[in-house]
Enzyme design. Structure first.
Site, PDB file in Angstrom:
ATOM      1  CB  VAL A   1      33.344  40.305  44.025  1.00 55.60           C
ATOM      2  CG1 VAL A   1      33.561  41.257  42.865  1.00 55.60           C
ATOM      3  CG2 VAL A   1      32.342  40.881  45.025  1.00 55.60           C
ATOM      4  CB  CYS A   2      33.217  36.076  39.891  1.00 53.01           C
ATOM      5  SG  CYS A   2      34.095  34.714  39.174  1.00 53.01           S
ATOM      6  CB  ILE A   3      36.435  40.847  38.707  1.00 54.46           C
ATOM      7  CG1 ILE A   3      36.828  41.319  40.090  1.00 54.46           C
ATOM      8  CG2 ILE A   3      35.016  41.272  38.390  1.00 54.46           C
ATOM      9  CD1 ILE A   3      36.729  42.823  40.288  1.00 54.46           C
TER      10      ILE A   3
END
Length: 161
Positions: free
Chosen positions: A36-38
């Protein structure tokens, strides 16, 4: 989601499990390997985690990237431009895979230990959205000429279609 021993001073570790066995990338921020790329999780550039943030902050941020226009989350959007044909194809793909993996596979094989009450609610929501799912499946079937077998099985499972 896993919380490190020094939480809330460090962000939780988040992994997306609904990926079709590591095949589907639902969004530029949600990788097929579960990443999850945040930025708040430290997996992307931008504002980083602070101890003032909490589980609700993380879930809200993840929910915000799950929108009707996932193409807009593409980091190279300026380079790609706002090509409507490409945007539409990308959106159709994401809708197709969401229906196939996140809806039908979840209905056919709910996770072990999922409460019966949640399964019952999922069935209700599925049936309430059935007409929309049929339209998405029919539209995407025309894109590549292939029948979405999982959707067909899912529809048969619940005696609709």
């Amino acid at each position: 989601m896993r919380f490190p021993p020094d939480y809330p001073h460090r962000p939780p570790k988040v992994k997306l499990l609904t990926t079709g066995g590591g095949v589907v990338r639902f969004n530029p921020n949600l990788y097929a390997n579960g990443m999850v790329c945040i930025s708040m999780l430290g997996t992307w550039k931008g504002p980083s985690w602070t101890p003032a943030q909490c589980l609700i902050t993380v879930l809200t941020e993840i929910q915000s990237v799950m929108n009707k226009e996932p193409y807009d989350n593409e980091p190279d959007l300026e380079k790609l431009g706002k090509n409507s044909e490409h945007r539409d194809r990308y959106t159709d793909f994401v809708r197709h895979e969401t229906l196939r993996v996140a809806v039908c596979q979840m209905m056919e094989n709910p996770p072990v230990g999922m409460p019966d009450s949640l399964q019952t609610e999922m069935k209700k929501l599925f049936l309430n959205s059935f007409d929309f799912y049929v339209r998405v499946a029919e539209r995407n079937c025309k894109l590549d000429g292939k029948i979405m077998l999982v959707v067909s099985l899912c529809f048969m499972t619940f005696g609709v279609g």
